[in-house]
Write an enzyme that holds these catalytic residues in place. Structure first.
Site, short mmCIF file in Angstrom:
data_model
loop_
_atom_site.label_atom_id
_atom_site.label_comp_id
_atom_site.label_asym_id
_atom_site.label_seq_id
_atom_site.Cartn_x
_atom_site.Cartn_y
_atom_site.Cartn_z
N CYS A 2 62.72 28.89 21.38
CA CYS A 2 64.05 29.19 21.72
C CYS A 2 64.92 27.99 20.85
O CYS A 2 64.67 26.91 20.71
CB CYS A 2 64.58 28.98 23.06
SG CYS A 2 63.52 30.08 24.14
N ARG A 27 63.10 29.00 13.75
CA ARG A 27 62.11 28.37 14.96
C ARG A 27 61.48 29.77 15.65
O ARG A 27 60.41 29.25 16.19
CB ARG A 27 62.94 27.78 15.91
CG ARG A 27 63.74 26.56 15.39
CD ARG A 27 64.78 26.25 16.48
NE ARG A 27 64.17 25.86 18.04
CZ ARG A 27 63.72 24.55 17.93
NH1 ARG A 27 63.81 23.76 17.23
NH2 ARG A 27 63.32 24.12 19.25
N TRP A 73 62.61 33.03 22.42
CA TRP A 73 61.17 33.25 22.03
C TRP A 73 60.70 33.52 23.29
O TRP A 73 60.60 32.82 24.22
CB TRP A 73 60.89 32.15 21.20
CG TRP A 73 59.19 32.59 20.71
CD1 TRP A 73 59.05 32.95 19.39
CD2 TRP A 73 58.02 32.01 21.28
NE1 TRP A 73 57.85 33.29 19.29
CE2 TRP A 73 57.18 32.53 20.40
CE3 TRP A 73 57.63 31.59 22.49
CZ2 TRP A 73 55.65 32.47 20.62
CZ3 TRP A 73 56.51 31.36 22.56
CH2 TRP A 73 55.44 31.82 21.66
N ASN A 99 66.27 26.05 26.34
CA ASN A 99 64.80 26.17 25.68
C ASN A 99 64.07 25.25 26.47
O ASN A 99 64.33 23.98 26.68
CB ASN A 99 65.36 25.46 24.39
CG ASN A 99 63.94 25.20 23.57
OD1 ASN A 99 62.88 25.86 23.92
ND2 ASN A 99 63.77 24.23 22.62
N GLY A 100 62.85 25.72 26.75
CA GLY A 100 61.87 25.24 27.59
C GLY A 100 61.36 26.04 28.71
O GLY A 100 61.53 27.48 28.47
N GLU A 481 42.58 25.78 6.91
CA GLU A 481 44.06 25.93 6.64
C GLU A 481 44.38 27.00 5.83
O GLU A 481 45.42 27.87 6.29
CB GLU A 481 44.41 24.60 5.88
CG GLU A 481 46.09 24.45 5.55
CD GLU A 481 46.90 25.17 6.75
OE1 GLU A 481 46.54 24.87 7.97
OE2 GLU A 481 48.26 25.09 6.47
N LYS A 485 46.97 30.15 7.13
CA LYS A 485 48.35 30.54 6.23
C LYS A 485 48.35 31.99 5.98
O LYS A 485 49.08 32.61 6.23
CB LYS A 485 48.07 29.80 5.21
CG LYS A 485 49.66 29.33 4.59
CD LYS A 485 50.34 28.41 5.35
CE LYS A 485 49.57 27.51 6.32
NZ LYS A 485 50.40 27.18 7.52
N GLU A 488 48.88 33.85 9.43
CA GLU A 488 49.90 33.72 9.93
C GLU A 488 51.19 34.67 9.14
O GLU A 488 52.08 35.30 9.82
CB GLU A 488 50.44 32.33 9.73
CG GLU A 488 49.91 31.21 10.71
CD GLU A 488 50.78 30.00 10.35
OE1 GLU A 488 51.24 29.30 11.01
OE2 GLU A 488 50.56 29.46 9.13
N HIS A 504 23.81 31.89 9.01
CA HIS A 504 23.61 31.64 10.36
C HIS A 504 24.23 32.92 11.07
O HIS A 504 24.62 32.73 12.16
CB HIS A 504 23.83 30.53 10.96
CG HIS A 504 23.14 29.50 10.16
ND1 HIS A 504 21.78 29.28 10.26
CD2 HIS A 504 23.12 28.42 9.36
CE1 HIS A 504 21.18 28.43 9.88
NE2 HIS A 504 22.19 27.77 9.33
N LYS A 603 58.25 28.19 15.08
CA LYS A 603 58.06 27.02 14.20
C LYS A 603 57.66 25.81 15.12
O LYS A 603 56.82 24.99 14.77
CB LYS A 603 59.28 26.59 13.52
CG LYS A 603 59.58 25.63 12.58
CD LYS A 603 58.61 25.75 11.30
CE LYS A 603 58.32 24.75 10.51
NZ LYS A 603 57.28 24.79 9.85
C1 G6P Z 1 53.50 26.16 15.40
C2 G6P Z 1 53.74 26.46 13.79
C3 G6P Z 1 52.75 25.82 12.96
C4 G6P Z 1 52.48 24.21 13.10
C5 G6P Z 1 51.93 24.25 14.72
C6 G6P Z 1 52.25 22.71 15.15
O1 G6P Z 1 52.16 27.02 15.70
O2 G6P Z 1 54.13 27.61 13.62
O3 G6P Z 1 53.13 26.13 11.73
O4 G6P Z 1 51.49 23.95 12.51
O5 G6P Z 1 53.00 24.88 15.68
O6 G6P Z 1 53.52 22.19 15.07
P1 G6P Z 1 53.86 20.66 14.64
O7 G6P Z 1 55.38 20.82 14.80
O8 G6P Z 1 53.39 19.82 15.92
O9 G6P Z 1 53.33 20.14 13.29
#
Ligand code: G6P
Length: 608
Positions: A2, A27, A73, A99-100, A481, A485, A488, A504, A603
């Protein structure tokens, strides 16, 4: 997660709120709303979906000098108009954005429903805040917020307005981000700096358990005991352009292309004229390091993947054993952490709740806490003993790209610094690595210049739903990673594996046209990777290999090879990850996805 924004001033709040919310879109959200005070009547507008849905239901003549806005969110209750914020009490005299998570909301809700006969409209935890403030309200909004907060447990950044106080905005924070923007005859609140940057560079960073009372002329901060708190103004030095797309189609692409700059900033700000590493916020000494027998790196998502590479760097250069864990696991497994542990938290936002709670857990157990963080003044940054900022600038795209490469850079600097401090790294080796590290920004430029190669590949593979990433050593960390990506932002069910593990089990999944991204940048593991590539080729896979210049022999085995400039095996991660970022980006764009704001993702994850 949020986003919240608030305005009190002399102008019409509505455009400020909408502009602020648009800057918080990154976000992640699924509904949005605003509340304003028009002629001492609170008016609330909320809509499921994107901000444009909210804009279409707004009355164009709407005008108010105070207002609050929110992007939600969903956690408690589905995304819907009714669950969207702001929430209000029954008589609509108090409006709240939050937010929270209010952890004890059920208990409060039950009390309000049964004892006070309050009826609730939404399924959210946040609605209880509006009713609670109403219950305590006796003409002074700040006072009522104090009393309501006293009953609440959980995490919150809250903004409140009251019908009877049309020139006042009250806010409070605990474990969710909150900043104040100072304007002329106007003041603001927001979750994040980009929301306010168009209007002011002067910010106040609000800390946990602080309350803020805002009018157009004044901002007062109080602690939990209602004592006034002084806060220095934090002047934002980065430009508004950093939060704009500057001609790129998406923030994600712009941020991929900003990596040379981010990496350069992260390195150069830390090197003096003699190429010695000077880490301003890191207070580790030789003596402290002698007392450390283990490093624990903890993070979430992409930051965790950076930690995997960081582990190798610290073990390599400083010869200290390192464990690396995802924060949501670390927190609950009673890890072996004590005063001889250096705990490293990695976080772009510095607000990820699991990371923050892990940090606190490690502190409780006596560890020294060092954090690698991008957002200045964030919670993780503030609660750490040692602090190493990544200078990536604001990252808006939900999929983390430049934060990752600057985190890798920060880890390399830290590992070299520790290696020098504890004498495990020779001067000659140190200078050799530093020299190479300084070349990275230019080498990243060279990788980016070849983005058309990846664009072409994406055009041929974007409909392929069977994608694997594999690698060995650092390349294995990069495979995780790269796969994340792609998942996502393209929504393709991709999978990452240590190439040696293929046999395996996973090799059973390889069939004609399975698309394999094979990372083969490590010299000592190169031959092994060639064998793995042959194994999947023999089963019909289409292989895209990523390797260093000079590995041309791979062309005989793989279908396509992308060459990154030659560099040390230890540092190549910064280069080799970039083609995987570009691949995810182009595939996502070709599939017509919302690249910067992928579905279901946030985010900054400020809930568990
Ligand atoms: C969310 C974001 C990711 C990020 C992760 C950790 O899942 O979508 O892109 O890597 O949080 O976030 P931080 O702000 O702690 O790096």
């Amino acid at each position: 997660m949020c986003g919240i924004v608030g305005y009190v001033g002399t102008n019409n709040a509505v455009p400020y709120l909408l502009e602020g919310l648009s800057k918080l879109e990154y976000r992640g959200y699924d509904s949005a709303g605003i509340a304003v005070n028009v002629n001492q009547q609170l008016q609330i507008f909320k809509a499921k979906g994107r901000l444009k849905n909210l804009e279409t239901i707004l009355d164009t003549s709407l005008s108010s000098v105070v207002g609050i806005g929110h992007t939600r969110w969903a956690t408690h209750g589905a995304p819907s108009d009714v669950n969207a914020h702001p929430h209000a009490n029954e008589s609509q005299t108090i409006a709240v954005i939050h937010n929270g998570i209010i952890e004890n909301y059920m208990e409060i809700k039950e009390w309000l429903t049964h004892d006070k006969h309050v009826s609730f409209k939404s399924e959210t935890d946040s609605e209880v805040i509006a009713h609670l403030i109403d219950y305590y309200y006796e003409g002074d909004l700040l006072d009522a917020v104090y009393k309501a907060v006293d009953r609440m447990e959980g995490a919150y950044a809250i903004g409140v307005i009251a019908k009877d106080e049309p020139n006042r905005l009250v806010a409070v924070r605990k474990d969710s981000p909150l900043i104040v923007g100072l304007g002329e005859n106007e003041n603001f609140i927001a979750s994040d700096i980009p929301a306010l940057l168009k209007y002011t560079r002067n910010m106040l960073l609000i800390e946990n358990d602080e309350f803020v009372d805002l009018t157009k002329d004044e901002v007062k901060i109080y602690n939990s005991l209602k004592q006034p708190v002084k806060r220095d103004i934090y002047e934002v030095t980065w430009d508004i352009d950093s939060a704009e797309k500057e001609g790129f189609e998406h923030f994600t692409l712009k941020e991929i292309f900003e990596q040379p700059k981010g990496v350069k900033e992260t390195i150069l700000r830390r090197l003096n004229a003699k190429d010695e590493i000077v880490l301003e916020g890191v207070h580790l000494t030789k003596e402290i390091l002698e007392g450390i027998n283990k490093v624990y790196i903890v993070a979430c998502g992409t930051a965790y993947h950076a930690g995997l590479v960081g582990r190798r760097a610290i073990e390599q250069f400083a010869k200290i054993p390192v464990e690396c864990d995802v924060a949501s696991e670390f927190r609950y497994r009673d890890p072996f952490v004590d005063e001889h542990t250096l705990f490293i938290a990695v976080s772009q936002s510095g607000e990820t709740l699991d990371t923050l709670q892990s940090l606190r857990e490690a502190k409780r157990k006596g560890a020294r806490v060092l954090s690698i963080v991008n957002v200045v003044g964030s919670s993780v940054a503030r609660e750490s003993d040692d602090l190493l900022y990544t200078w990536a600038g604001p990252e808006i795209g939900v999929a983390s790209t430049k934060a990752y490469t600057t985190q890798l850079t920060a880890f390399y600097l830290l590992a070299l610094f520790m290696g020098q401090l504890n004498g495990k790294l020779s001067d000659a080796r140190y200078h050799e690595v530093i020299k190479e590290l300084k070349l990275m920004p230019e080498k990243i430029e060279r990788v980016l210049a070849k983005s058309p190669e990846i664009q072409k590949l994406a055009a041929s593979q974007f409909n392929n739903e069977k994608v694997f990433f594999m690698g060995r050593g650092i390349d294995c960390d990069l495979a995780y990673e790269g796969s994340l990506k792609l998942k996502e932002i393209s929504y393709i069910n991709s999978f990452a594996i240590a190439a040696g593990e293929l046999k395996h089990g996973t090799i059973a999944l390889i069939e004609d046209d399975t698309f394999i991204v094979a990372l083969a940048s490590q010299s000592n593991l190169y031959d092994k990777m060639v064998s793995n590539i042959k194994e999947v080729k023999a089963r019909g896979a289409h292989v895209f290999a990523i390797a260093k210049e000079g590995s041309e022999q791979l062309e005989k085995t793989a279908d396509e090879v992308f060459y990154v400039p030659n560099t040390m095996d230890e540092l190549v991660s910064i280069l080799a990850v970039i083609p995987t970022q570009l691949l995810a980006y182009y595939v996502s764009a070709l599939r017509g996805n919302d690249v910067d704001k992928p579905r279901n993702l946030a985010k900054s994850v400020t809930v568990e």
